[in-house]
Design a protein around this motif. Structure first.
Motif, mmCIF file in Angstrom:
data_model
loop_
_atom_site.group_PDB
_atom_site.id
_atom_site.type_symbol
_atom_site.label_atom_id
_atom_site.label_comp_id
_atom_site.label_asym_id
_atom_site.label_seq_id
_atom_site.Cartn_x
_atom_site.Cartn_y
_atom_site.Cartn_z
ATOM 1 N N SER A 119 0.165 -1.130 0.163
ATOM 2 C CA SER A 119 -0.462 0.166 -0.019
ATOM 3 C C SER A 119 0.975 1.422 0.027
ATOM 4 O O SER A 119 1.783 1.030 0.726
ATOM 5 N N TYR A 120 0.045 2.391 0.232
ATOM 6 C CA TYR A 120 1.036 4.043 -0.451
ATOM 7 C C TYR A 120 1.704 3.972 0.948
ATOM 8 O O TYR A 120 3.237 4.359 0.870
ATOM 9 N N ASP A 121 0.576 3.674 2.248
ATOM 10 C CA ASP A 121 1.449 4.302 3.440
ATOM 11 C C ASP A 121 2.488 3.332 3.732
ATOM 12 O O ASP A 121 3.243 4.006 4.077
ATOM 13 N N GLY A 122 2.257 1.903 3.435
ATOM 14 C CA GLY A 122 3.001 1.091 4.120
ATOM 15 C C GLY A 122 4.730 0.898 3.471
ATOM 16 O O GLY A 122 5.407 0.894 4.135
ATOM 17 N N ILE A 123 4.286 1.408 2.210
ATOM 18 C CA ILE A 123 5.655 2.393 1.081
ATOM 19 C C ILE A 123 6.353 3.394 1.705
ATOM 20 O O ILE A 123 7.696 3.191 1.977
ATOM 21 N N HIS A 124 5.272 4.419 2.023
ATOM 22 C CA HIS A 124 5.854 5.650 2.370
ATOM 23 C C HIS A 124 6.400 5.490 3.325
ATOM 24 O O HIS A 124 8.182 6.418 3.211
ATOM 25 N N ARG A 125 6.088 5.280 4.621
ATOM 26 C CA ARG A 125 6.124 4.959 5.950
ATOM 27 C C ARG A 125 7.769 4.241 6.181
ATOM 28 O O ARG A 125 8.970 4.927 6.814
ATOM 29 N N ASN A 126 7.985 3.393 5.275
ATOM 30 C CA ASN A 126 9.294 2.436 5.443
ATOM 31 C C ASN A 126 10.329 2.834 4.462
ATOM 32 O O ASN A 126 11.773 3.405 4.421
ATOM 33 N N ILE A 127 9.311 4.399 3.243
ATOM 34 C CA ILE A 127 11.055 4.787 2.727
ATOM 35 C C ILE A 127 11.755 5.936 3.687
ATOM 36 O O ILE A 127 12.471 6.131 3.839
#
Length: 240
Positions: free
Chosen positions: A157-165
């Protein structure tokens, strides 16, 4: 004969005697010609008649032949004229037929073209799929990666990717870790999601760049790896 009977004859001269004899002979000849005309008269008459008739017969024959020849020539000329007219008429008819056929073909082609144009106009206009564009920033990189992941069946998901980046690189696509164990082993972590080269190459997704620093390629490969090891990038909350 008594002498007194020839009294007058005695006094005739020799010349007179000869003249008289000639006259007598001529009279006899004339009398004989008158009484018996003979073959010469008939021959002369026939020759005269033939001489008069023959030219007439010759002239009549020549005139008849000339008239026949003229009539034959006239007939031939008339036949030739008729044949020429017939040929010209046939050519004109053929030309007219060819012209008519060409005109008909042209009209059919125009009608067919108009029909195709009408058919195309009647078809519903297919909606053109707009070309999707992405911003050259973190938001655009994540969104483009998500579209590629969706086409390949990779979860995230967008949020999961954004958070880890943000945790791994603070959004810097050129980030590199030169101090952890990977760096000590000679394979430092690189890019937005800090992927090492062997992992990037193993989980690289077709259609993306082979450059590990490419933002979209880095995100997509990292999410593919996380999906294989953790089920999804959304399940990653620390170094992975």
């Amino acid at each position: 004969m008594p002498k007194h009977a020839l009294f007058g004859l005695d006094r005739l001269t020799r010349t007179h005697k000869l003249s008289a004899a000639g006259i007598a002979a001529a009279g006899a000849a004339a009398l004989a010609f008158t009484i018996v005309p003979g073959a010469d008269a008939g021959q002369n008459t026939s020759q005269a008649t033939a001489a008069h008739v023959q030219p007439v017969a010759f002239s009549s024959t020549v005139g008849s032949a000339a008239q026949t020849q003229q009539a034959t020539i006239a007939k031939q000329a008339d036949a030739s004229t008729k044949a020429g007219k017939a040929e010209a008429a046939a050519k004109a008819k053929a030309a007219a037929k060819t012209k008519a056929e060409a005109k008909a073909a042209k009209e059919r082609a125009a009608q067919q073209a108009a029909s195709r144009s009408t058919d195309r106009a009647a078809l519903p206009t297919a909606a053109k799929t707009p070309v999707k564009t992405y911003g050259n920033n973190l938001d655009g990189w994540i969104r483009e990666s998500l579209d590629i992941m969706a086409s390949k069946g990779i979860p995230g998901s967008y949020d999961g990717i954004h958070r880890n980046i943000i945790r791994e690189s603070a959004g810097n696509p050129m980030a590199i870790n030169n101090w952890d164990i990977n760096a000590i082993n000679g394979v430092p972590s690189k890019g937005l999601l800090q992927v090492i080269a062997p992992t990037f190459q193993t989980y690289h997704v077709n259609g993306t760049s082979w450059d590990i620093y490419d933002p979209v390629a880095n995100i997509t490969a990292a999410c593919n790896y996380a999906a294989n090891k953790y089920g999804s990038m959304d399940n990653v909350n620390s170094a992975y």
